[in-house]
Design an enzyme around this catalytic site. Structure first.
Site, mmCIF file in Angstrom:
data_model
loop_
_atom_site.group_PDB
_atom_site.id
_atom_site.type_symbol
_atom_site.label_atom_id
_atom_site.label_comp_id
_atom_site.label_asym_id
_atom_site.label_seq_id
_atom_site.Cartn_x
_atom_site.Cartn_y
_atom_site.Cartn_z
ATOM 1 N N GLN A 20 -7.987 32.722 5.050
ATOM 2 C CA GLN A 20 -8.592 32.527 3.741
ATOM 3 C C GLN A 20 -7.735 33.184 2.667
ATOM 4 O OE1 GLN A 20 -12.756 33.510 3.613
ATOM 5 N NE2 GLN A 20 -13.245 32.347 5.443
ATOM 6 N N GLU A 32 -9.818 24.271 7.259
ATOM 7 C CA GLU A 32 -9.690 25.638 7.792
ATOM 8 C C GLU A 32 -8.589 25.634 8.837
ATOM 9 O OE1 GLU A 32 -13.211 27.852 8.917
ATOM 10 O OE2 GLU A 32 -14.401 26.800 7.389
ATOM 11 N N GLU A 45 -14.344 32.383 1.035
ATOM 12 C CA GLU A 45 -15.724 32.448 1.504
ATOM 13 C C GLU A 45 -16.339 33.779 1.089
ATOM 14 O OE1 GLU A 45 -16.075 31.692 5.716
ATOM 15 O OE2 GLU A 45 -18.270 31.686 5.637
ATOM 16 N N TYR A 102 -7.943 27.010 14.447
ATOM 17 C CA TYR A 102 -7.373 28.353 14.298
ATOM 18 C C TYR A 102 -6.459 28.670 15.481
ATOM 19 C CZ TYR A 102 -10.648 29.430 10.538
ATOM 20 O OH TYR A 102 -11.330 29.435 9.350
ATOM 21 N N ASN A 112 -20.778 22.344 6.798
ATOM 22 C CA ASN A 112 -19.592 22.950 7.394
ATOM 23 C C ASN A 112 -19.849 23.249 8.857
ATOM 24 O OD1 ASN A 112 -17.054 24.777 7.477
ATOM 25 N ND2 ASN A 112 -18.698 26.164 8.122
ATOM 26 N N GLU A 113 -18.921 22.903 9.688
ATOM 27 C CA GLU A 113 -19.018 23.189 11.136
ATOM 28 C C GLU A 113 -20.442 22.951 11.629
ATOM 29 O OE1 GLU A 113 -17.099 26.873 12.340
ATOM 30 O OE2 GLU A 113 -15.162 26.114 11.711
#
Ligand code: AHR
Length: 496
Positions: free
Chosen positions: A349, A300, A25, A244, A172-173
């Protein structure tokens, strides 16, 4: 002694190489400095891409790279990142540190990076603040090879041939930073936006990814699929999932390097929760897509700790220890075992951000413990999952968090070599294991290991404290292999 039974006669599907994918990103020092230093840098580069980093990633066999975000994707206007660099617009990266983004890394640079890495391209489009036209024209710019305004513009900008766009994310999200939408609203927008992601190449179609849930938000998965029914596979090839591991929760995540045994087991138990997430989201997907035409795309995942002291809080720079190696090992084992549904995953990432495989400082570069796990596991890419089962497995941990001591996945490569990856989650105790095949009588074994103290990590002064090493603590038996897996380790056995 634990038993690992492997039925080599039961092949359970192909492990898509893209399960070993990565995410980059415009965040902190991931793209700028970490991957791209520009043609005029003193750091050795090819067309601006760091040679040391590209070489390490090729060695790790990176299969796919997602770009440009993340939250950044829903603020990114791709036209700002094409054409002569001196004319490119500058903007403030409001999500990540409020720094100036000069757009010197754009579409052409991303595809050049993928070319150098030899990996597939996953571009994430902007639904949150972008238009349908903008998204549609990006796909045209990248993939169309006839005469059209966007194809002509690409040619004017120096790229005659279209690129191959393997994956495209429609937002995204969008439940959060990508527009704070409700699932039905996003799903309606998804249906509309994806319509204009045109397929210009019947033989190389773009795989369209719909924005999926945040961790255990099963309602999002249900509502999005329902809104795209009766056959959601008409509209999407993939549905994403983000998760996460934050040991202390979002408010106080905890240090990447300073932690105790309790934090260790807490982190690993949170990593193992991925099994439940994949299973439960998978069950909902089975209801709307019983033939499993839609891939689950975990684009992710990874550990999210406090930033390293003294670094910009918006840059998400964190160290990487043996704890990260174990989290990578168990998560990749989970994905392998669910390869019937999980078709791609991207750890967050790639460089200098969150659970990275590489850290850089000026011209220096280190491979993290996570890197070594990805390197060791590369044999699973494209292999067939084998039926495996662990019996008499100990438990590890004390106090609040207990986890299975061992966790595994097993595959067979095209040449018939069996790949066993075993993680020992215990910080203190080695585990004895007897691997037993249904019929195979092993002739040859080679093995490697990543092991060290739980908080061991690589620094620019000591870059090889944690590395992949040859492992020899095994004996070949008539029906398999016997081994002792050291505490706090990830092991690969290659059995022929
Ligand atoms: O990876 C960092 C951020 O985490 C991404 O930009 C966003 O998608 C997620 O919330």
């Amino acid at each position: 002694m634990a038993k690992l039974y492997i039925n080599e006669k039961n092949r359970k599907g192909k492990i898509n190489p893209e399960i070993y994918g990565h995410f980059s990103e415009h965040l902190g020092r991931c793209i700028y400095e970490g991957l791209y230093v520009g043609e005029n840098s003193d750091i050795p580069n090819e067309n601006g891409m760091r040679k040391d980093v590209v070489e390490a990633l090729r060695e790790m066999q990176i299969p796919v790279l997602r770009w440009p975000g993340g939250c950044f994707a829903d603020e990114y206007h791709w036209m700002d990142g094409i054409g002569p660099k001196e004319g490119r617009k500058k903007m403030i990266n409001t999500h990540w540190g409020g720094v100036v983004e000069d757009n010197s890394f754009g579409t052409h640079e991303f595809f050049e990076l993928c070319r150098q890495l030899g990996c597939k391209a996953y571009v994430n489009g902007n639904v949150g603040s972008g238009t349908v036209q903008e998204m549609s024209e990006w796909v045209e710019y990248i993939t169309f090879d006839g005469v059209s305004p966007m194809a002509d513009l690409r040619k004017e900008n120096g790229h005659e041939e279209p690129w191959r766009l393997d994956y495209f994310g429609v937002g995204n999200e969008n439940w959060g930073c990508g527009g704070n939408m409700r699932p039905q609203y996003y799903a309606d927008l998804y249906r509309r936006y994806q319509t204009y992601v045109r397929q210009y190449h019947k033989d190389a179609p773009v795989y369209k990814i719909c924005c999926g849930a945040n961790a255990g938000d099963y309602d999002w998965t249900e509502e999005v699929l329902k809104t795209c029914s009766p056959d959601p596979a008409r509209f999407m090839n993939g549905l994403s999932l983000h998760y996460y591991v934050t040991p202390g929760g979002w408010e106080k995540k905890g240090s990447a390097t300073e932690f105790d045994e309790n934090d260790w087991y807490l982190t690993l138990s949170k990593a193992l929760y991925m099994e439940e997430l994949v299973t439960r989201h998978g069950t909902i997907m089975d209801k709307y897509d019983p033939e499993k035409k839609i891939g689950m795309i975990v684009d992710e995942w990874g550990n999210w700790f406090d930033v390293e002291p003294g670094t910009n809080p918006g840059f998400l720079y964190q160290q990487n220890t043996m704890r990260d190696a174990l989290v990578a090992g168990v998560t990749l084992n989970i994905f392998n075992k669910h390869c019937d549904r999980v078709k791609m995953a991207c750890i967050a990432q790639l460089v200098n951000v969150l659970q990275s495989v590489i850290l850089t400082e000026g011209p220096k570069m280190v491979k993290t413990p996570t890197y070594h796990v990805f390197h060791m596991y590369r044999y699973h890419q494209g292999a067939s999952l084998l039926d495996s089962f662990l019996a008499e497995n100990n438990e590890a941990g004390d106090g609040a968090y207990r986890v299975p001591a061992l966790q595994e996945s097993v595959s067979v490569s095209e040449d018939g070599t069996v790949n066993v990856t075993l993680a020992n989650l215990s910080v203190s105790d080695a585990q004895e294991v007897e691997v037993e095949f249904a019929a195979l009588s092993p002739q040859k074994v080679s093995a490697s290991i990543v092991t060290q103290k739980m908080d061991a990590h690589n620094t620019f002064d000591e870059p090889e404290k944690v590395k992949e090493e040859t492992f020899t603590a095994y004996t070949i038996t008539e029906k398999g292999v016997k081994l002792t897996v050291p505490a706090c380790s990830v092991v690969l056995l290659r059995i022929a």
